[in-house]
Design a protein around this motif. Structure first.
Motif, mmCIF file in Angstrom:
data_model
loop_
_atom_site.group_PDB
_atom_site.id
_atom_site.type_symbol
_atom_site.label_atom_id
_atom_site.label_comp_id
_atom_site.label_asym_id
_atom_site.label_seq_id
_atom_site.Cartn_x
_atom_site.Cartn_y
_atom_site.Cartn_z
ATOM 1 N N UNK A 68 0.014 22.948 0.870
ATOM 2 C CA UNK A 68 1.015 21.904 0.758
ATOM 3 C C UNK A 68 0.905 20.884 1.869
ATOM 4 N N UNK A 69 0.647 21.320 3.078
ATOM 5 C CA UNK A 69 0.523 20.420 4.222
ATOM 6 C C UNK A 69 -0.679 19.502 4.060
ATOM 7 N N UNK A 70 -1.771 20.020 3.582
ATOM 8 C CA UNK A 70 -2.974 19.214 3.400
ATOM 9 C C UNK A 70 -2.719 18.096 2.388
ATOM 10 N N UNK A 71 -2.046 18.410 1.290
ATOM 11 C CA UNK A 71 -1.727 17.396 0.282
ATOM 12 C C UNK A 71 -0.819 16.331 0.878
ATOM 13 N N UNK A 72 0.179 16.750 1.634
ATOM 14 C CA UNK A 72 1.110 15.810 2.264
ATOM 15 C C UNK A 72 0.364 14.877 3.209
ATOM 16 N N UNK A 73 -0.501 15.434 4.025
ATOM 17 C CA UNK A 73 -1.247 14.626 4.993
ATOM 18 C C UNK A 73 -2.140 13.618 4.273
ATOM 19 N N UNK A 74 -2.811 14.044 3.208
ATOM 20 C CA UNK A 74 -3.668 13.134 2.453
ATOM 21 C C UNK A 74 -2.843 12.010 1.837
ATOM 22 N N UNK A 75 -1.678 12.337 1.327
ATOM 23 C CA UNK A 75 -0.800 11.336 0.732
ATOM 24 C C UNK A 75 -0.351 10.326 1.781
ATOM 25 N N UNK A 76 0.024 10.783 2.955
ATOM 26 C CA UNK A 76 0.471 9.859 3.996
ATOM 27 C C UNK A 76 -0.697 9.009 4.501
ATOM 28 N N UNK A 77 -1.900 9.560 4.546
ATOM 29 C CA UNK A 77 -3.071 8.779 4.938
ATOM 30 C C UNK A 77 -3.319 7.648 3.944
ATOM 31 N N UNK A 78 -3.171 7.940 2.666
ATOM 32 C CA UNK A 78 -3.359 6.924 1.629
ATOM 33 C C UNK A 78 -2.287 5.848 1.749
ATOM 34 N N UNK A 79 -1.057 6.258 1.947
ATOM 35 C CA UNK A 79 0.048 5.298 2.090
ATOM 36 C C UNK A 79 -0.155 4.411 3.317
ATOM 37 N N UNK A 80 -0.601 4.992 4.417
ATOM 38 C CA UNK A 80 -0.848 4.239 5.648
ATOM 39 C C UNK A 80 -1.963 3.216 5.420
ATOM 40 N N UNK A 81 -3.021 3.644 4.750
ATOM 41 C CA UNK A 81 -4.142 2.738 4.467
ATOM 42 C C UNK A 81 -3.680 1.562 3.594
ATOM 43 N N UNK A 104 10.193 -9.077 8.376
ATOM 44 C CA UNK A 104 11.447 -9.550 7.781
ATOM 45 C C UNK A 104 11.446 -9.456 6.263
ATOM 46 N N UNK A 105 10.308 -9.683 5.665
ATOM 47 C CA UNK A 105 10.241 -9.730 4.206
ATOM 48 C C UNK A 105 9.622 -8.487 3.584
ATOM 49 N N UNK A 106 9.486 -7.433 4.356
ATOM 50 C CA UNK A 106 8.941 -6.182 3.835
ATOM 51 C C UNK A 106 9.851 -5.030 4.252
ATOM 52 N N UNK A 107 9.463 -3.852 3.884
ATOM 53 C CA UNK A 107 10.241 -2.664 4.264
ATOM 54 C C UNK A 107 9.750 -2.081 5.583
ATOM 55 N N UNK A 108 8.807 -2.744 6.238
ATOM 56 C CA UNK A 108 8.217 -2.227 7.466
ATOM 57 C C UNK A 108 8.919 -2.804 8.694
ATOM 58 N N UNK A 109 9.075 -1.972 9.704
ATOM 59 C CA UNK A 109 9.681 -2.450 10.952
ATOM 60 C C UNK A 109 8.679 -3.315 11.707
ATOM 61 N N UNK A 110 9.190 -4.130 12.612
ATOM 62 C CA UNK A 110 8.312 -4.977 13.424
ATOM 63 C C UNK A 110 7.369 -4.126 14.260
ATOM 64 N N UNK A 111 7.830 -2.989 14.735
ATOM 65 C CA UNK A 111 6.965 -2.101 15.517
ATOM 66 C C UNK A 111 5.804 -1.571 14.673
ATOM 67 N N UNK A 112 6.091 -1.203 13.435
ATOM 68 C CA UNK A 112 5.047 -0.719 12.534
ATOM 69 C C UNK A 112 4.040 -1.821 12.241
ATOM 70 N N UNK A 113 4.535 -3.016 11.983
ATOM 71 C CA UNK A 113 3.654 -4.147 11.694
ATOM 72 C C UNK A 113 2.751 -4.435 12.889
#
Length: 66
Positions: free
Chosen positions: A2-15, A36-45
């Motif tokens: 389960x952890x491996x699948x989760x990590x792969x999913x988050x890697x894809x989302x990050x990419x 401002x116009x996305x769901x991402x914080x300024x720190x993430x951007x």
């Protein structure tokens, strides 16, 4: 397993997020505008912009215009 699948999913989302941010940069948007116009914080951007700049080989087409 389960952890491996989760990590792969988050890697894809990050990419995908980084590709989206790189594309918006290419269109001329600034970091603050992207946040401002996305769901991402300024720190993430900002963190992703730094990653894109330091890993240019992953974003060859996009960073050619930055």
């Amino acid at each position: 397993m389960g952890t491996r699948f989760y990590r792969k999913t988050t890697d894809i989302a990050r990419r995908r997020r980084r590709e989206e941010i790189a594309s918006l940069l290419l269109e001329g948007y600034e970091a603050q505008e992207i946040a401002e116009y996305s769901v991402y914080s300024i720190d993430t951007v900002k963190r992703d912009i730094k990653y894109i700049e330091t890993h240019q080989e992953e974003f060859k087409i996009i960073t050619a215009y930055l």
